[in-house]
Design a protein around this motif. Structure first.
Motif, PDB file in Angstrom:
ATOM      1  N   THR A 206       0.856  -1.185   0.000  1.00 52.69           N
ATOM      2  CA  THR A 206       0.000   0.000   0.000  1.00 52.69           C
ATOM      3  C   THR A 206       0.891   1.233   0.000  1.00 52.69           C
ATOM      4  O   THR A 206       1.815   1.328   0.814  1.00 52.69           O
ATOM      5  CB  THR A 206      -0.921   0.017   1.235  1.00 52.69           C
ATOM      6  OG1 THR A 206      -1.740  -1.149   1.229  1.00 52.69           O
ATOM      7  CG2 THR A 206      -1.804   1.262   1.245  1.00 52.69           C
ATOM      8  N   TYR A 207       0.613   2.171  -0.892  1.00 47.14           N
ATOM      9  CA  TYR A 207       1.466   3.356  -1.041  1.00 47.14           C
ATOM     10  C   TYR A 207       0.658   4.637  -0.844  1.00 47.14           C
ATOM     11  O   TYR A 207      -0.467   4.761  -1.339  1.00 47.14           O
ATOM     12  CB  TYR A 207       2.108   3.380  -2.434  1.00 47.14           C
ATOM     13  CG  TYR A 207       3.048   2.230  -2.677  1.00 47.14           C
ATOM     14  CD1 TYR A 207       4.353   2.260  -2.192  1.00 47.14           C
ATOM     15  CD2 TYR A 207       2.617   1.098  -3.367  1.00 47.14           C
ATOM     16  CE1 TYR A 207       5.212   1.179  -2.400  1.00 47.14           C
ATOM     17  CE2 TYR A 207       3.474   0.025  -3.573  1.00 47.14           C
ATOM     18  CZ  TYR A 207       4.770   0.070  -3.091  1.00 47.14           C
ATOM     19  OH  TYR A 207       5.618  -0.988  -3.283  1.00 47.14           O
ATOM     20  N   HIS A 208       1.272   5.583  -0.116  1.00 46.06           N
ATOM     21  CA  HIS A 208       0.702   6.918   0.055  1.00 46.06           C
ATOM     22  C   HIS A 208       1.345   7.866  -0.951  1.00 46.06           C
ATOM     23  O   HIS A 208       2.571   7.923  -1.049  1.00 46.06           O
ATOM     24  CB  HIS A 208       0.933   7.420   1.479  1.00 46.06           C
ATOM     25  CG  HIS A 208       0.160   6.658   2.509  1.00 46.06           C
ATOM     26  ND1 HIS A 208       0.619   5.481   3.053  1.00 46.06           N
ATOM     27  CD2 HIS A 208      -1.044   6.907   3.087  1.00 46.06           C
ATOM     28  CE1 HIS A 208      -0.272   5.034   3.931  1.00 46.06           C
ATOM     29  NE2 HIS A 208      -1.282   5.876   3.959  1.00 46.06           N
ATOM     30  N   LEU A 209       0.521   8.606  -1.657  1.00 48.06           N
ATOM     31  CA  LEU A 209       0.992   9.501  -2.718  1.00 48.06           C
ATOM     32  C   LEU A 209       0.692  10.945  -2.326  1.00 48.06           C
ATOM     33  O   LEU A 209      -0.460  11.272  -1.993  1.00 48.06           O
ATOM     34  CB  LEU A 209       0.306   9.188  -4.045  1.00 48.06           C
ATOM     35  CG  LEU A 209       0.701   7.923  -4.807  1.00 48.06           C
ATOM     36  CD1 LEU A 209       0.496   6.654  -3.982  1.00 48.06           C
ATOM     37  CD2 LEU A 209      -0.073   7.830  -6.119  1.00 48.06           C
ATOM     38  N   GLY A 210       1.696  11.797  -2.376  1.00 54.78           N
ATOM     39  CA  GLY A 210       1.497  13.207  -2.043  1.00 54.78           C
ATOM     40  C   GLY A 210       2.529  14.061  -2.736  1.00 54.78           C
ATOM     41  O   GLY A 210       3.505  13.562  -3.318  1.00 54.78           O
ATOM     42  N   GLY A 211       2.332  15.351  -2.691  1.00 51.78           N
ATOM     43  CA  GLY A 211       3.275  16.276  -3.298  1.00 51.78           C
ATOM     44  C   GLY A 211       4.522  16.460  -2.460  1.00 51.78           C
ATOM     45  O   GLY A 211       4.650  15.908  -1.365  1.00 51.78           O
ATOM     46  N   ALA A 212       5.440  17.259  -2.974  1.00 56.66           N
ATOM     47  CA  ALA A 212       6.721  17.457  -2.302  1.00 56.66           C
ATOM     48  C   ALA A 212       6.583  18.292  -1.035  1.00 56.66           C
ATOM     49  O   ALA A 212       7.485  18.298  -0.192  1.00 56.66           O
ATOM     50  CB  ALA A 212       7.709  18.138  -3.256  1.00 56.66           C
ATOM     51  N   GLN A 213       5.475  19.003  -0.895  1.00 53.46           N
ATOM     52  CA  GLN A 213       5.325  19.928   0.228  1.00 53.46           C
ATOM     53  C   GLN A 213       3.856  20.029   0.613  1.00 53.46           C
ATOM     54  O   GLN A 213       2.961  19.893  -0.226  1.00 53.46           O
ATOM     55  CB  GLN A 213       5.852  21.311  -0.192  1.00 53.46           C
ATOM     56  CG  GLN A 213       5.887  22.348   0.903  1.00 53.46           C
ATOM     57  CD  GLN A 213       6.500  23.660   0.407  1.00 53.46           C
ATOM     58  OE1 GLN A 213       7.195  23.684  -0.612  1.00 53.46           O
ATOM     59  NE2 GLN A 213       6.239  24.740   1.109  1.00 53.46           N
ATOM     60  N   SER A 214       3.610  20.281   1.894  1.00 55.93           N
ATOM     61  CA  SER A 214       2.242  20.537   2.342  1.00 55.93           C
ATOM     62  C   SER A 214       2.027  22.039   2.477  1.00 55.93           C
ATOM     63  O   SER A 214       2.975  22.805   2.694  1.00 55.93           O
ATOM     64  CB  SER A 214       1.964  19.840   3.672  1.00 55.93           C
ATOM     65  OG  SER A 214       2.674  20.456   4.729  1.00 55.93           O
ATOM     66  N   TYR A 215       0.778  22.453   2.358  1.00 52.71           N
ATOM     67  CA  TYR A 215       0.410  23.868   2.417  1.00 52.71           C
ATOM     68  C   TYR A 215      -0.879  24.014   3.220  1.00 52.71           C
ATOM     69  O   TYR A 215      -1.719  23.115   3.240  1.00 52.71           O
ATOM     70  CB  TYR A 215       0.140  24.433   1.016  1.00 52.71           C
ATOM     71  CG  TYR A 215       1.267  24.275   0.038  1.00 52.71           C
ATOM     72  CD1 TYR A 215       2.235  25.268  -0.123  1.00 52.71           C
ATOM     73  CD2 TYR A 215       1.371  23.133  -0.753  1.00 52.71           C
ATOM     74  CE1 TYR A 215       3.267  25.128  -1.039  1.00 52.71           C
ATOM     75  CE2 TYR A 215       2.402  22.979  -1.667  1.00 52.71           C
ATOM     76  CZ  TYR A 215       3.345  23.976  -1.796  1.00 52.71           C
ATOM     77  OH  TYR A 215       4.368  23.828  -2.697  1.00 52.71           O
ATOM     78  N   SER A 216      -1.030  25.171   3.853  1.00 54.80           N
ATOM     79  CA  SER A 216      -2.323  25.476   4.454  1.00 54.80           C
ATOM     80  C   SER A 216      -3.308  25.785   3.323  1.00 54.80           C
ATOM     81  O   SER A 216      -2.910  26.095   2.192  1.00 54.80           O
ATOM     82  CB  SER A 216      -2.217  26.679   5.392  1.00 54.80           C
ATOM     83  OG  SER A 216      -2.004  27.877   4.640  1.00 54.80           O
ATOM     84  N   TYR A 217      -4.590  25.693   3.631  1.00 59.66           N
ATOM     85  CA  TYR A 217      -5.609  26.011   2.626  1.00 59.66           C
ATOM     86  C   TYR A 217      -5.460  27.454   2.153  1.00 59.66           C
ATOM     87  O   TYR A 217      -5.598  27.746   0.960  1.00 59.66           O
ATOM     88  CB  TYR A 217      -7.002  25.781   3.210  1.00 59.66           C
ATOM     89  CG  TYR A 217      -8.124  25.997   2.227  1.00 59.66           C
ATOM     90  CD1 TYR A 217      -8.431  25.036   1.280  1.00 59.66           C
ATOM     91  CD2 TYR A 217      -8.876  27.171   2.249  1.00 59.66           C
ATOM     92  CE1 TYR A 217      -9.460  25.225   0.374  1.00 59.66           C
ATOM     93  CE2 TYR A 217      -9.915  27.370   1.349  1.00 59.66           C
ATOM     94  CZ  TYR A 217     -10.202  26.402   0.407  1.00 59.66           C
ATOM     95  OH  TYR A 217     -11.219  26.604  -0.483  1.00 59.66           O
ATOM     96  N   ASP A 218      -5.152  28.352   3.071  1.00 55.73           N
ATOM     97  CA  ASP A 218      -4.923  29.756   2.692  1.00 55.73           C
ATOM     98  C   ASP A 218      -3.782  29.873   1.686  1.00 55.73           C
ATOM     99  O   ASP A 218      -3.864  30.630   0.711  1.00 55.73           O
ATOM    100  CB  ASP A 218      -4.599  30.598   3.928  1.00 55.73           C
ATOM    101  CG  ASP A 218      -5.848  31.018   4.702  1.00 55.73           C
ATOM    102  OD1 ASP A 218      -6.966  30.755   4.221  1.00 55.73           O
ATOM    103  OD2 ASP A 218      -5.690  31.603   5.791  1.00 55.73           O
ATOM    104  N   GLU A 219      -2.701  29.123   1.912  1.00 58.03           N
ATOM    105  CA  GLU A 219      -1.555  29.160   0.998  1.00 58.03           C
ATOM    106  C   GLU A 219      -1.924  28.601  -0.373  1.00 58.03           C
ATOM    107  O   GLU A 219      -1.476  29.118  -1.413  1.00 58.03           O
ATOM    108  CB  GLU A 219      -0.389  28.376   1.591  1.00 58.03           C
ATOM    109  CG  GLU A 219       0.253  29.054   2.791  1.00 58.03           C
ATOM    110  CD  GLU A 219       1.269  28.185   3.490  1.00 58.03           C
ATOM    111  OE1 GLU A 219       2.232  28.737   4.062  1.00 58.03           O
ATOM    112  OE2 GLU A 219       1.125  26.935   3.482  1.00 58.03           O
ATOM    113  N   ILE A 220      -2.744  27.576  -0.389  1.00 61.66           N
ATOM    114  CA  ILE A 220      -3.180  27.003  -1.664  1.00 61.66           C
ATOM    115  C   ILE A 220      -4.026  28.013  -2.444  1.00 61.66           C
ATOM    116  O   ILE A 220      -3.894  28.131  -3.667  1.00 61.66           O
ATOM    117  CB  ILE A 220      -3.944  25.687  -1.417  1.00 61.66           C
ATOM    118  CG1 ILE A 220      -2.941  24.590  -1.040  1.00 61.66           C
ATOM    119  CG2 ILE A 220      -4.751  25.273  -2.638  1.00 61.66           C
ATOM    120  CD1 ILE A 220      -3.557  23.274  -0.674  1.00 61.66           C
ATOM    121  N   LEU A 221      -4.877  28.745  -1.743  1.00 59.17           N
ATOM    122  CA  LEU A 221      -5.642  29.801  -2.414  1.00 59.17           C
ATOM    123  C   LEU A 221      -4.711  30.848  -3.022  1.00 59.17           C
ATOM    124  O   LEU A 221      -4.901  31.283  -4.169  1.00 59.17           O
ATOM    125  CB  LEU A 221      -6.592  30.470  -1.421  1.00 59.17           C
ATOM    126  CG  LEU A 221      -7.918  29.773  -1.134  1.00 59.17           C
ATOM    127  CD1 LEU A 221      -8.651  30.496  -0.010  1.00 59.17           C
ATOM    128  CD2 LEU A 221      -8.793  29.706  -2.379  1.00 59.17           C
TER     129      LEU A 221
END
Length: 297
Positions: A206-221
């Motif tokens: 089982t593999y977890h897939l995600g981006g290189a970095q996490s962001y707050s929702y505000d940052e994504i906006l």
């Protein structure tokens, strides 16, 4: 390899289909009659009509295939229309697994979701976990993928945010906007499914897939705003004490944009450890900041 694909008309499925064909695989795509026009690729694709929730429609359609890629899933229920997590996640998975077993298809790749587990707080995650358990209990050579929030050109999440930013002078945000997400590029999700077909070491994993970095929702906006030419996104944070009762009251209306389950998942965040996935598949995860510009190119 001859690959049987479900969910091939969706956002992720379209990219998986493109990459399977580009890699030289023969694809047999299961579609509901009238939906074949939504396939991103038609040349060389063997279209079969059926429905993963209808076991009778799967009789014989996997014959001769060597692998199954099962992508069918929903993020919201519409019980009055028969669209439920139990049916689209649990029953559909069971039907496809049974058909694969009966028709001699050994390899099985399964789409799940990050956050899924035995103690899932939402109906979505509980149904995904039940589907995973059916996969693990099967006699197929399975691999399970649990992506974080998937983004890419034409994806619902990116399109929704861009529309809000374009249309509204002030974008409403639920709560403090600090809940974190780790969006993963749709191209890298599809790449993982295609590569797994020729990586026997991924069987039973089982593999977890995600981006290189996490962001707050505000940052994504803010990142989305910059990608469409809005240098500053003005936000209005809505208190949870006010929002939760309103969502509870309105969530059963089809036109209402969010349910209590979706709110729960949003506030819980969506981050994961990608080391095993990245190293096994030889993938360098793309961050949302690096990839969002391409969604509007």
């Amino acid at each position: 390899m001859k690959v049987f694909l479900t969910g091939g008309t969706g956002f992720v499925g379209s990219e998986v289909l493109r990459q399977l064909v580009a890699a030289g695989h023969e694809v047999r795509a299961l579609v509901r009659r009238g939906s074949e026009g939504k396939l991103a690729v038609r040349d060389g694709v063997d279209v079969r009509y059926g429905d993963a929730t209808d076991p009778q429609s799967l009789a014989g359609v996997l014959d001769g295939c060597e692998a199954v890629v099962h992508l069918v899933g929903i993020i919201r229920e519409f019980p009055a229309k028969g669209i439920t997590f139990e049916r689209l996640h649990g029953e559909a998975t069971g039907n496809v697994l049974a058909a694969a077993s009966q028709q001699g298809v050994t390899r099985y790749l399964h789409m799940s979701a990050n956050g899924t587990g035995p103690s899932g707080a939402t109906g979505y995650h509980r149904s995904k976990w039940a589907a995973e358990q059916a996969v693990r209990a099967s006699d197929r050579d399975w691999t399970i993928f649990r992506p974080s929030l998937i983004f890419g050109k034409g994806g619902e999440f990116v399109t929704m945010l861009a529309d809000l930013i374009r249309k509204l002078p002030v974008v409403p945000v639920i709560g403090d906007g600090q809940y974190r997400m780790q969006p993963v590029a749709v191209g890298q999700v599809a790449e993982s499914f295609v590569k797994a077909l020729t990586l026997p070491q991924t069987i039973g994993q089982t593999y977890h897939l995600g981006g290189a970095q996490s962001y707050s929702y505000d940052e994504i906006l803010d990142l989305t705003g910059k990608a469409i030419g809005r240098e500053q996104v003005t936000k209005l944070h809505q208190p949870l004490l006010m929002i939760k009762p309103m969502i509870k009251l309105m969530e059963h209306a089809d036109h209402f944009p969010i349910t209590s389950d979706q709110l729960e998942m949003l506030l819980a965040g969506n981050v994961c450890d990608t080391v095993s996935w990245a190293s096994t598949f030889g993938i360098t995860p793309l961050s949302y900041a690096e990839g969002i510009g391409g969604c509007f190119a």
